[in-house]
Design a protein around this motif. Sequence first.
Motif, PDB file in Angstrom:
ATOM      1  N   LEU A  94       0.837  -1.205   0.000  1.00 50.66           N
ATOM      2  CA  LEU A  94       0.000   0.000   0.000  1.00 50.66           C
ATOM      3  C   LEU A  94       0.870   1.253   0.000  1.00 50.66           C
ATOM      4  CD1 LEU A  94      -2.801   1.299   0.023  1.00 50.66           C
ATOM      5  CD2 LEU A  94      -2.734   1.171   2.522  1.00 50.66           C
ATOM      6  N   ALA A  95       1.843   1.301   0.867  1.00 52.08           N
ATOM      7  CA  ALA A  95       2.735   2.473   0.939  1.00 52.08           C
ATOM      8  C   ALA A  95       3.551   2.601  -0.341  1.00 52.08           C
ATOM      9  CB  ALA A  95       3.656   2.357   2.152  1.00 52.08           C
ATOM     10  N   ALA A  96       4.049   1.484  -0.872  1.00 54.48           N
ATOM     11  CA  ALA A  96       4.879   1.527  -2.083  1.00 54.48           C
ATOM     12  C   ALA A  96       4.070   1.979  -3.286  1.00 54.48           C
ATOM     13  CB  ALA A  96       5.490   0.144  -2.340  1.00 54.48           C
ATOM     14  N   TYR A  97       2.869   1.461  -3.441  1.00 55.00           N
ATOM     15  CA  TYR A  97       2.041   1.834  -4.586  1.00 55.00           C
ATOM     16  C   TYR A  97       1.569   3.278  -4.479  1.00 55.00           C
ATOM     17  CZ  TYR A  97       1.826  -3.219  -5.563  1.00 55.00           C
ATOM     18  OH  TYR A  97       2.119  -4.523  -5.839  1.00 55.00           O
ATOM     19  N   THR A  98       1.260   3.704  -3.263  1.00 52.56           N
ATOM     20  CA  THR A  98       0.878   5.105  -3.067  1.00 52.56           C
ATOM     21  C   THR A  98       2.052   6.007  -3.437  1.00 52.56           C
ATOM     22  OG1 THR A  98      -0.668   4.506  -1.299  1.00 52.56           O
ATOM     23  CG2 THR A  98       0.042   6.812  -1.400  1.00 52.56           C
ATOM     24  N   TRP A  99       3.247   5.649  -2.997  1.00 56.76           N
ATOM     25  CA  TRP A  99       4.441   6.423  -3.336  1.00 56.76           C
ATOM     26  C   TRP A  99       4.622   6.472  -4.848  1.00 56.76           C
ATOM     27  CZ3 TRP A  99       8.786   5.458  -6.154  1.00 56.76           C
ATOM     28  CH2 TRP A  99       9.806   6.398  -6.062  1.00 56.76           C
ATOM     29  N   TRP A 100       4.488   5.324  -5.519  1.00 53.79           N
ATOM     30  CA  TRP A 100       4.662   5.277  -6.974  1.00 53.79           C
ATOM     31  C   TRP A 100       3.656   6.195  -7.668  1.00 53.79           C
ATOM     32  CZ3 TRP A 100       1.475   3.711 -10.994  1.00 53.79           C
ATOM     33  CH2 TRP A 100       2.079   3.708 -12.254  1.00 53.79           C
ATOM     34  N   LEU A 101       2.395   6.146  -7.266  1.00 55.48           N
ATOM     35  CA  LEU A 101       1.368   6.999  -7.877  1.00 55.48           C
ATOM     36  C   LEU A 101       1.683   8.478  -7.657  1.00 55.48           C
ATOM     37  CD1 LEU A 101      -1.662   4.832  -6.815  1.00 55.48           C
ATOM     38  CD2 LEU A 101      -1.125   5.425  -9.190  1.00 55.48           C
ATOM     39  N   GLU A 102       2.088   8.822  -6.456  1.00 53.54           N
ATOM     40  CA  GLU A 102       2.438  10.214  -6.151  1.00 53.54           C
ATOM     41  C   GLU A 102       3.618  10.700  -6.988  1.00 53.54           C
ATOM     42  OE1 GLU A 102       3.228   9.994  -1.951  1.00 53.54           O
ATOM     43  OE2 GLU A 102       1.103  10.217  -1.425  1.00 53.54           O
ATOM     44  N   ASN A 103       4.520   9.792  -7.337  1.00 57.03           N
ATOM     45  CA  ASN A 103       5.753  10.163  -8.017  1.00 57.03           C
ATOM     46  C   ASN A 103       5.764   9.866  -9.509  1.00 57.03           C
ATOM     47  OD1 ASN A 103       7.787  11.176  -5.869  1.00 57.03           O
ATOM     48  ND2 ASN A 103       6.678   9.488  -4.918  1.00 57.03           N
ATOM     49  N   MET A 104       4.617   9.444 -10.064  1.00 57.50           N
ATOM     50  CA  MET A 104       4.541   9.249 -11.517  1.00 57.50           C
ATOM     51  C   MET A 104       4.903  10.563 -12.198  1.00 57.50           C
ATOM     52  SD  MET A 104       0.984   7.314 -12.484  1.00 57.50           S
ATOM     53  CE  MET A 104      -0.045   8.489 -11.616  1.00 57.50           C
ATOM     54  N   LYS A 105       5.653  10.484 -13.253  1.00 58.73           N
ATOM     55  CA  LYS A 105       6.010  11.681 -14.007  1.00 58.73           C
ATOM     56  C   LYS A 105       5.137  11.747 -15.252  1.00 58.73           C
ATOM     57  CE  LYS A 105      10.744  12.184 -12.430  1.00 58.73           C
ATOM     58  NZ  LYS A 105      10.472  11.672 -11.154  1.00 58.73           N
ATOM     59  N   PRO A 106       4.252  12.745 -15.324  1.00 63.73           N
ATOM     60  CA  PRO A 106       3.400  12.863 -16.512  1.00 63.73           C
ATOM     61  C   PRO A 106       4.216  12.986 -17.792  1.00 63.73           C
ATOM     62  CG  PRO A 106       2.576  14.270 -14.766  1.00 63.73           C
ATOM     63  CD  PRO A 106       3.925  13.761 -14.323  1.00 63.73           C
ATOM     64  N   MET A 107       3.772  12.274 -18.790  1.00 61.06           N
ATOM     65  CA  MET A 107       4.332  12.329 -20.138  1.00 61.06           C
ATOM     66  C   MET A 107       5.803  11.909 -20.191  1.00 61.06           C
ATOM     67  SD  MET A 107       1.512  13.187 -21.509  1.00 61.06           S
ATOM     68  CE  MET A 107       1.927  13.440 -23.213  1.00 61.06           C
ATOM     69  N   GLU A 108       6.234  11.130 -19.239  1.00 61.83           N
ATOM     70  CA  GLU A 108       7.644  10.745 -19.138  1.00 61.83           C
ATOM     71  C   GLU A 108       8.127   9.995 -20.382  1.00 61.83           C
ATOM     72  OE1 GLU A 108      10.530   8.967 -15.747  1.00 61.83           O
ATOM     73  OE2 GLU A 108       8.611   7.935 -15.970  1.00 61.83           O
ATOM     74  N   ILE A 109       7.411   8.983 -20.807  1.00 61.10           N
ATOM     75  CA  ILE A 109       7.847   8.190 -21.960  1.00 61.10           C
ATOM     76  C   ILE A 109       7.680   8.997 -23.254  1.00 61.10           C
ATOM     77  CG2 ILE A 109       7.510   6.036 -23.254  1.00 61.10           C
ATOM     78  CD1 ILE A 109       8.727   5.779 -20.369  1.00 61.10           C
ATOM     79  N   THR A 110       6.601   9.752 -23.352  1.00 58.28           N
ATOM     80  CA  THR A 110       6.383  10.598 -24.528  1.00 58.28           C
ATOM     81  C   THR A 110       7.544  11.572 -24.715  1.00 58.28           C
ATOM     82  OG1 THR A 110       3.991  10.428 -24.265  1.00 58.28           O
ATOM     83  CG2 THR A 110       4.804  12.268 -25.583  1.00 58.28           C
ATOM     84  N   MET A 111       7.978  12.177 -23.615  1.00 61.16           N
ATOM     85  CA  MET A 111       9.103  13.121 -23.672  1.00 61.16           C
ATOM     86  C   MET A 111      10.399  12.405 -24.044  1.00 61.16           C
ATOM     87  SD  MET A 111       7.929  16.112 -23.059  1.00 61.16           S
ATOM     88  CE  MET A 111       6.705  17.046 -22.179  1.00 61.16           C
ATOM     89  N   LEU A 112      10.596  11.214 -23.503  1.00 65.87           N
ATOM     90  CA  LEU A 112      11.789  10.435 -23.820  1.00 65.87           C
ATOM     91  C   LEU A 112      11.812  10.083 -25.310  1.00 65.87           C
ATOM     92  CD1 LEU A 112      14.278   8.966 -22.588  1.00 65.87           C
ATOM     93  CD2 LEU A 112      12.812   6.952 -22.403  1.00 65.87           C
TER      94      LEU A 112
END
Length: 141
Positions: A94-112
């Motif tokens: 729960l803590a790990a998935y919440t952290w991951w969701l909070e830290n997702m970078k919008p458009m990360e792959i598109t920018m790459l």
Amino acid sequence: MSAKLERIKKSYRSKILAVRNYQADKEEFTIDDFIDQQSLIDIIIEINEAVCDITPAGKVFLKEYYGYESIAKMFVNADINLYAPKEKLKDGKLAAYTWWLENMKPMEITMLIAEARGEVINKDTKLKKILMPPDRKDYMP
């Protein structure tokens, strides 16, 4: 449904909340896809696997409409694994998935992908308004 949730839905009605990074019959996801919880789970899995990108509008919508911990609970309760850093998993899924969701970078792959094609991407790069949260033209987490 509460008036607050209705207001959020209305303000995101014209937004693109996620995009696929490959050619498919459905390449963009909207509020209807994010409100249907099974569809949302499928989209989050694709984001986690880096085949789909969350948009800035999508990330803010998730926080405002569900809350990141609530989405993380969907995955924990359904026993669906997401990739999260091992050091975060020590605190529990729960803590790990919440952290991951909070830290997702919008458009990360598109920018790459754009950078790999030689396009100049920097802090001044502007995204289309349809990808941005309502009333937040300057938002890029």
